[in-house]
Enzyme design. Structure first.
Site, PDB file in Angstrom:
ATOM      1  N   HIS A  82       0.836  -1.204   0.000  1.00 23.31           N
ATOM      2  CA  HIS A  82       0.000   0.000   0.000  1.00 23.31           C
ATOM      3  C   HIS A  82       0.875   1.259   0.000  1.00 23.31           C
ATOM      4  O   HIS A  82       2.111   1.178  -0.107  1.00 23.31           O
ATOM      5  CB  HIS A  82      -1.000  -0.012   1.160  1.00 23.31           C
ATOM      6  CG  HIS A  82      -0.366  -0.093   2.523  1.00 23.31           C
ATOM      7  ND1 HIS A  82       0.508   0.858   2.988  1.00 23.31           N
ATOM      8  CD2 HIS A  82      -0.479  -1.013   3.502  1.00 23.31           C
ATOM      9  CE1 HIS A  82       0.894   0.536   4.202  1.00 23.31           C
ATOM     10  NE2 HIS A  82       0.334  -0.600   4.542  1.00 23.31           N
TER      11      HIS A  82
ATOM     12  N   HIS B 178       4.111   1.407   2.224  1.00 22.56           N
ATOM     13  CA  HIS B 178       5.250   0.653   1.679  1.00 22.56           C
ATOM     14  C   HIS B 178       5.851   1.392   0.485  1.00 22.56           C
ATOM     15  O   HIS B 178       7.066   1.491   0.341  1.00 22.56           O
ATOM     16  CB  HIS B 178       4.819  -0.731   1.172  1.00 22.56           C
ATOM     17  CG  HIS B 178       4.078  -1.578   2.167  1.00 22.56           C
ATOM     18  ND1 HIS B 178       2.794  -2.020   1.943  1.00 22.56           N
ATOM     19  CD2 HIS B 178       4.446  -2.066   3.362  1.00 22.56           C
ATOM     20  CE1 HIS B 178       2.413  -2.770   2.964  1.00 22.56           C
ATOM     21  NE2 HIS B 178       3.391  -2.800   3.849  1.00 22.56           N
TER      22      HIS B 178
ATOM     23  N   CYS C 155       0.220 -10.677  22.783  1.00 25.48           N
ATOM     24  CA  CYS C 155      -0.632 -10.082  21.745  1.00 25.48           C
ATOM     25  C   CYS C 155      -0.333 -10.787  20.425  1.00 25.48           C
ATOM     26  O   CYS C 155       0.796 -10.755  19.945  1.00 25.48           O
ATOM     27  CB  CYS C 155      -0.376  -8.580  21.610  1.00 25.48           C
ATOM     28  SG  CYS C 155      -1.223  -7.883  20.173  1.00 25.48           S
TER      29      CYS C 155
ATOM     30  N   CYS D 240       0.908  -8.283  17.600  1.00 25.60           N
ATOM     31  CA  CYS D 240       2.325  -7.898  17.610  1.00 25.60           C
ATOM     32  C   CYS D 240       3.222  -9.122  17.547  1.00 25.60           C
ATOM     33  O   CYS D 240       4.422  -8.987  17.291  1.00 25.60           O
ATOM     34  CB  CYS D 240       2.687  -7.146  18.880  1.00 25.60           C
ATOM     35  SG  CYS D 240       1.783  -5.639  19.126  1.00 25.60           S
TER      36      CYS D 240
ATOM     37  N   CYS E  99      -3.759  -4.287  23.951  1.00 27.99           N
ATOM     38  CA  CYS E  99      -2.597  -3.724  23.261  1.00 27.99           C
ATOM     39  C   CYS E  99      -3.047  -2.465  22.515  1.00 27.99           C
ATOM     40  O   CYS E  99      -4.038  -2.503  21.790  1.00 27.99           O
ATOM     41  CB  CYS E  99      -2.046  -4.760  22.274  1.00 27.99           C
ATOM     42  SG  CYS E  99      -0.950  -4.062  21.041  1.00 27.99           S
TER      43      CYS E  99
ATOM     44  N   HIS F 219      -3.466  -3.041  18.854  1.00 26.16           N
ATOM     45  CA  HIS F 219      -4.453  -4.042  18.430  1.00 26.16           C
ATOM     46  C   HIS F 219      -5.595  -4.111  19.430  1.00 26.16           C
ATOM     47  O   HIS F 219      -5.784  -5.132  20.105  1.00 26.16           O
ATOM     48  CB  HIS F 219      -3.787  -5.420  18.281  1.00 26.16           C
ATOM     49  CG  HIS F 219      -2.644  -5.407  17.308  1.00 26.16           C
ATOM     50  ND1 HIS F 219      -1.337  -5.268  17.712  1.00 26.16           N
ATOM     51  CD2 HIS F 219      -2.636  -5.484  15.963  1.00 26.16           C
ATOM     52  CE1 HIS F 219      -0.552  -5.272  16.640  1.00 26.16           C
ATOM     53  NE2 HIS F 219      -1.314  -5.396  15.572  1.00 26.16           N
TER      54      HIS F 219
ATOM     55  N   LYS G 143      -6.951   8.412   9.075  1.00 28.21           N
ATOM     56  CA  LYS G 143      -6.020   7.294   9.100  1.00 28.21           C
ATOM     57  C   LYS G 143      -6.420   6.280   8.020  1.00 28.21           C
ATOM     58  O   LYS G 143      -7.603   6.059   7.801  1.00 28.21           O
ATOM     59  CB  LYS G 143      -6.078   6.644  10.492  1.00 28.21           C
ATOM     60  CG  LYS G 143      -4.812   5.863  10.810  1.00 28.21           C
ATOM     61  CD  LYS G 143      -4.891   5.230  12.193  1.00 28.21           C
ATOM     62  CE  LYS G 143      -3.936   4.035  12.205  1.00 28.21           C
ATOM     63  NZ  LYS G 143      -3.914   3.327  13.455  1.00 28.21           N
TER      64      LYS G 143
ATOM     65  N   LYS H 105      -8.476  -0.504   6.350  1.00 28.16           N
ATOM     66  CA  LYS H 105      -9.340  -1.351   5.526  1.00 28.16           C
ATOM     67  C   LYS H 105     -10.804  -1.102   5.860  1.00 28.16           C
ATOM     68  O   LYS H 105     -11.664  -1.104   4.980  1.00 28.16           O
ATOM     69  CB  LYS H 105      -9.005  -2.828   5.774  1.00 28.16           C
ATOM     70  CG  LYS H 105      -7.847  -3.307   4.917  1.00 28.16           C
ATOM     71  CD  LYS H 105      -7.629  -4.800   5.114  1.00 28.16           C
ATOM     72  CE  LYS H 105      -6.224  -5.179   4.678  1.00 28.16           C
ATOM     73  NZ  LYS H 105      -5.785  -6.454   5.236  1.00 28.16           N
TER      74      LYS H 105
HETATM   75 ZN   LIG Z   1      -0.422  -5.719  19.594  1.00 26.84          ZN
END
Ligand SMILES: [Zn+2]
Length: 493
Positions: free
Chosen positions: A24, A27, A132, A135, A149, A152, A301, A304
């Site tokens: 995306h 990158h 997590c 991660c 987290c 996440h 931000k 998806k």
């Molecule tokens: Zn995480």
């Protein structure tokens, strides 16, 4: 026998991209920036090595492949190919594309791990804590936000206890702080540096660097214990050594890396864990870890769920590869966050690309086409070019400033047309003005080539010249054969 001075070397890397998602904008941004930097160093005649690639191990990927109902090897191969194809279509001139599932990498990781192990920097222990899955890492309670987290928040943490091997990261706290002190530009830009130093000062915990094989199958086996695989981060960072054939290959002449270009979310791994690993293995440190910012899309931000993920390849098909490349780098200073919007992109096209650059080349070629005399004269416009300043910006990785300075020269050339009014001139006077304009366009085609490689080629075709190295940016005799073509850029309404 003439002994030529040894060419200066330049080694730049992008992070290797994790193959759990498609390429995306984020990158693409890192990779385009690296490409521009390396192309500039090539123009300077340096011996360069540009590495990019894909990170293909770990639990997350194992799970993503299961979800996709594909064998893991096939799954990672397909996504890796997508990255490679995206970089080809964005005109990325990488010298090597590494995949961490390659044999050459496995070999280096085993040897590297063994070196650190033999040094006494790896020991067996057990780990109990909150894990997590996002991660692929344990979290300390102080890191949590509302018991989750922060990166996440939708994934529930799990209490896990398992045998693992630790890397003695804590041992290197003092050495790292001394190193940061001695090398003030190692972590760049400086605003990221303070943050990292403070965290290191707070204390370093030893790092769990293996995972039990019964949970994580998709990884490189830990040489000292076949029941464990090497943690993906410890393994992935080593790719920068694999590609240059550590410890004894021919390409090891490129080490140390001159720039590890990274996103700000992975600065910690590159500026603390990686140097500690290198200290342990007795390998020279890279020269610079440069972290860039993040892109939002229309102020939001990218995600998806919001459905606003920008596909840079699609945009490059709609406009052009050069336009996307130019926009991303001209819009924000490297290191800052930026906002992507089609409106801002169109402004850049209609302003700098159409009105300044495109217009200049078209005007000059139109004038030359009508003229029947000799094109020669004395250099005048070259005084408006400050090559040293542009190179200085590139060395400091201030790409937006380098471009701004190149555009100063383009605008000065446009101004020269207006002031000299060549349509009112003839004979020698006109020949002199045209000579200056053509040489100027030729020099511009060299200067923009790292940023706008296709446009540079087009200009060369129209001028009938060959692109050269940076040392060809001096005004000499113009010896092209003009072939006026289309406008370089079209205005977007
Ligand atoms: Zn995480």
């Amino acid at each position: 026998m003439i002994i030529l001075p040894k060419k200066k070397k330049f080694y730049i890397t992008t992070p290797i991209y994790y193959v759990n998602s498609q390429p995306h904008l984020g990158h693409a941004y890192t990779t385009i920036v690296a490409d521009m930097i390396v192309r500039w160093h090539r123009l300077k005649g340096e011996d360069v090595f540009f590495l990019t690639g894909t990170d293909e191990h770990g639990e997350k990927i194992q799970k993503a492949a299961e979800q996709a109902g594909k064998p893991t090897g096939q799954f990672v191969g397909e996504i890796s190919e997508k990255f490679k194809a995206a970089w080809k279509s964005l005109n990325i001139s990488f010298d090597d594309f590494i995949r961490t599932t390659e044999k050459r990498h496995e070999k280096v990781v085993m040897e590297f791990t063994k070196t650190v192990y033999d040094k006494g920097d790896i020991y067996k222990g057990s780990y109990e804590g909150l894990y997590c899955y996002g991660c692929e890492n344990f979290k300390t309670t102080t890191e949590l936000v509302n018991g989750r987290c922060p990166d996440h928040p939708t994934i529930a943490l799990e209490q896990i206890s398992e045998g693992t091997y630790f890397f003695r990261l804590s041992k290197y706290q003092k050495k790292l702080l001394q190193f940061f002190e001695k090398n003030p530009e190692f972590i760049s830009p400086v605003n990221r540096r303070e943050e990292i130093i403070n965290r290191v000062k707070d204390g370093l915990k030893d790092l769990s660097i293996t995972r039990p094989k019964d949970r994580v199958k998709w990884g490189i086996e830990f040489p000292a214990d076949k029941g464990q695989v090497i943690y993906v981060w410890f393994e992935a960072l080593t790719n920068y050594l694999t590609a240059v054939e550590w410890p004894k290959g021919k390409k090891f002449k490129y080490w140390p890396a001159d720039v590890h270009l990274v996103g700000k979310e992975i600065v910690w791994f590159h500026s603390v864990i990686w140097p500690a690993m290198l200290f342990s293995a007795g390998i020279e440190q890279p020269k610079k870890i440069f972290s860039h910012g993040w892109w939002t899309v229309n102020g939001q931000k990218m995600s998806k769920t919001l459905g606003n993920v920008v596909d840079p390849v699609e945009f490059s098909k709609k406009y052009s590869v050069d336009i996307v490349r130019y926009f991303l780098v001209r819009e924000i200073p490297l290191g800052d966050d930026g906002d992507f919007s089609e409106k801002a992109l169109i402004n850049r096209i209609n302003g700098e690309l159409v009105a300044d650059l495109g217009n200049l080349v078209y005007r000059v070629l139109s004038l030359v086409e009508k003229f029947k005399g000799r094109i020669e004269g004395n250099p005048q416009l070259d005084k408006k070019l400050n090559l040293g300043k542009i190179d200085g910006y590139m060395e400091k990785l201030e790409l937006h400033n380098a471009l701004a300075e190149i555009w100063e020269f383009i605008r000065a050339t446009n101004k020269y047309v207006n002031e000299n009014e060549p349509w009112k001139l003839q004979g020698k006077d006109l020949g002199n003005v045209l000579y200056n304009l053509l040489e100027s366009c030729r020099v511009i085609s060299i200067l923009i080539s790292p940023f706008l490689p296709e446009t540079s080629e087009k200009i060369n075709k129209q001028l009938g010249t060959k692109t050269g190295a940076l040392n060809k940016c001096k005004f000499t005799k113009f010896s092209g054969k003009i072939k006026k073509g289309e406008y370089l850029f079209r205005k977007v309404e």
